[in-house]
Design a protein around this motif. Structure first.
Motif, short mmCIF file in Angstrom:
data_model
loop_
_atom_site.label_atom_id
_atom_site.label_comp_id
_atom_site.label_asym_id
_atom_site.label_seq_id
_atom_site.Cartn_x
_atom_site.Cartn_y
_atom_site.Cartn_z
N ILE A 60 9.94 1.31 -3.87
CA ILE A 60 10.55 2.22 -4.83
C ILE A 60 9.49 3.12 -5.45
O ILE A 60 9.67 4.35 -5.58
CB ILE A 60 11.30 1.44 -5.92
CG1 ILE A 60 12.42 0.59 -5.31
CG2 ILE A 60 11.88 2.41 -6.96
CD1 ILE A 60 13.46 1.37 -4.59
N ILE A 61 8.37 2.55 -5.82
CA ILE A 61 7.29 3.32 -6.42
C ILE A 61 6.74 4.34 -5.43
O ILE A 61 6.47 5.50 -5.78
CB ILE A 61 6.17 2.38 -6.91
CG1 ILE A 61 6.70 1.49 -8.03
CG2 ILE A 61 4.96 3.17 -7.38
CD1 ILE A 61 5.77 0.39 -8.43
N ASP A 62 6.58 3.92 -4.19
CA ASP A 62 6.06 4.83 -3.17
C ASP A 62 7.03 5.97 -2.90
O ASP A 62 6.62 7.14 -2.73
CB ASP A 62 5.78 4.07 -1.88
CG ASP A 62 4.64 3.06 -2.04
OD1 ASP A 62 3.85 3.20 -3.00
OD2 ASP A 62 4.56 2.12 -1.21
N LEU A 63 8.34 5.67 -2.85
CA LEU A 63 9.34 6.71 -2.65
C LEU A 63 9.33 7.70 -3.81
O LEU A 63 9.46 8.92 -3.62
CB LEU A 63 10.73 6.09 -2.50
CG LEU A 63 11.01 5.33 -1.21
CD1 LEU A 63 12.32 4.56 -1.32
CD2 LEU A 63 11.08 6.30 -0.02
N ASN A 64 9.18 7.18 -5.02
CA ASN A 64 9.12 8.06 -6.19
C ASN A 64 7.90 8.97 -6.15
O ASN A 64 7.99 10.17 -6.43
CB ASN A 64 9.10 7.20 -7.46
CG ASN A 64 9.19 8.03 -8.73
OD1 ASN A 64 10.25 8.52 -9.09
ND2 ASN A 64 8.06 8.19 -9.40
N ALA A 65 6.75 8.41 -5.76
CA ALA A 65 5.53 9.21 -5.67
C ALA A 65 5.66 10.30 -4.61
O ALA A 65 5.09 11.38 -4.75
CB ALA A 65 4.34 8.31 -5.36
#
Length: 446
Positions: A60-65
């Motif tokens: 989720i964090i990687d997709l947001n970044a």
């Protein structure tokens, strides 16, 4: 600050049916379609402060970044149904839902954060949702609550400024012109003043307008006075409009509209000035009126937002007009976040053909598709749309339409609005062209 337009996500396709450019209860429609400003620092998702993340959380964090906010919203919600997540991850998901137009799903996610570490961010998000849905009266107190705890919160300061401006009285001066290939010319000038009561939930408006329609052998003018009222606090959010020409045929026209299903469905009925809506000097000279019944419905899906419309007019010359449209604005953005593809179907049918307005006795059906783009900054916004259409049946043919417009803030309380469109289609088995331009100046009184 991200901006999502809820109420105007899909307007009637006025480029293919110019008669829909004026509707009961709304006055002239301002063509301001889907609005989206990619997040750029405001309401930004927090930096992760947990050293170890599960693989699905880290995704989720990687997709947001990477800026894949649609995937963040979808996968983040699925993850939250399995187990409670850290507040920073929930805020990341809530912001992504808003940025991709999934408003209803964002609300409970924000609400779950209003007592914790990210209470200010969540409350600003909830206030923004109220403002974007037209409830500036409810948004302003939330912004003030945030500012009481954090006086320098930039998002709350900006939101309160925008809400306060919207709640302020405004005076609008508008001028419009249109022409078509049948030699019909139209001019209109409008002055309106809009204000609210102390609660901010009751909206009043008074408008005076003058229109001129002419052909080479006939010219007709009409001046009108219009009163409007809308209550946002009542369950059905009723709107009422009363209008009357100030000279000549002083007939009284009136319409009422209610909203259902969290504003997703709108129903309207009344008696309308068909002679003025037809933008034809013969119709205006005859003083044509019509009983009107209309319904619109909108629903958001993962793949986009769908809006449908049905309008029925029983005209005083014994004719009847039924028009419908279905418009799908896609969430797929192959050309970037500023561009949105759309497709739709529009139909129109009449009991008989009249020379005084477009009334296809054999019906008309058009399938259209196009691309809509919008760009914004702190003091201006601009949109442009291009579409092409194909005949489905009846009095229709190949078509195209272009529209553009925007708003430029000249000062904190003065704004200039512009809108233009041009189209080509088929009517009565011949090529039909039309163009229109509208210019308006808004003055806010604070």
């Amino acid at each position: 600050m991200p901006l999502v337009s809820l109420a105007k996500d899909a307007l009637p396709n006025v480029a293919l049916d110019p008669q829909n450019a004026t509707t009961p209860l709304g006055g002239p429609m301002i063509m301001s379609p889907f609005k989206y400003i990619p997040p750029s620092g405001t309401l930004s998702s927090p930096e992760p402060d947990v050293p170890q993340r599960k693989p699905e959380q880290q995704r989720i964090i990687d997709l947001n970044a990477a800026g894949n906010y649609r995937a963040v919203g979808t996968e983040g919600l699925a993850l939250m149904t399995k187990e409670k997540q850290e507040d920073d991850l929930q805020l990341m998901v809530a912001n992504s839902l808003v940025w991709t137009g999934r408003i209803k799903e964002a609300v409970p996610t924000y609400q779950g954060l209003t007592k914790g570490k990210y209470a200010n961010e969540a409350n600003v998000g909830l206030a923004n949702l109220q403002r974007w849905s037209g409830r500036d009266d409810l948004a302003a107190p939330i912004y003030r609550t945030v500012l009481a705890a954090a006086p320098t919160n930039a998002d709350a300061l900006e939101g309160l400024e925008l809400a306060t401006r919207e709640l302020s009285p405004r005076t609008t001066f508008s001028a419009g012109a249109s022409r078509d290939s049948s030699d019909v010319r139209h001019r209109s000038n409008t002055i309106s003043h809009r204000w609210r009561d102390k609660s901010g939930s009751n909206i009043m408006e008074i408008e005076t307008s003058a229109v001129k329609d002419w052909l080479p052998n006939i010219e007709t003018r009409q001046q009108s006075l219009t009163l409007r009222y809308e209550s946002l606090a009542l369950d059905l959010k009723p709107s009422v409009e009363l209008s009357m020409p100030t000279g000549g045929n002083q007939a009284l026209y009136g319409s009422v509209r209610i909203k259902l299903a969290d504003d997703a469905v709108s129903l309207s009925a009344g008696r309308v000035n068909w002679g003025q809506m037809a933008t034809n000097p013969n119709a205006l000279a005859l003083g044509l009126a019509a009983s009107h019944f209309g319904a619109t419905a909108a629903h958001g899906f993962t793949f986009g937002s769908l809006r449908g419309r049905v309008e029925y007019y029983d005209i005083s010359d014994k004719n009847r007009i039924v028009s419908t449209s279905v418009h799908l604005a896609s969430n797929w953005r192959p050309l970037g976040s500023n561009f949105r593809p759309f497709v739709g179907v529009q139909t129109r049918a009449a009991q008989f053909t009249s020379p005084n307005y477009w009334s296809p006795e054999i019906g008309s059906g058009i399938l259209y598709a196009g691309l809509l783009g919008e760009w914004s900054s702190a003091d201006w916004n601009f949109f442009a749309s291009a579409q092409t259409g194909a005949r489905l049946y009846g009095d229709a043919g190949k078509s195209w339409a272009l529209s553009a417009g925007g708003k430029r803030w000249l000062s904190d309380d003065l704004a200039l609005n512009m809108a233009f469109w041009a189209m080509e289609s088929v009517r009565d088995d011949t090529a039909y062209k039309a163009q229109s331009a509208t210019l308006s100046l808004e003055k806010f009184w604070r």
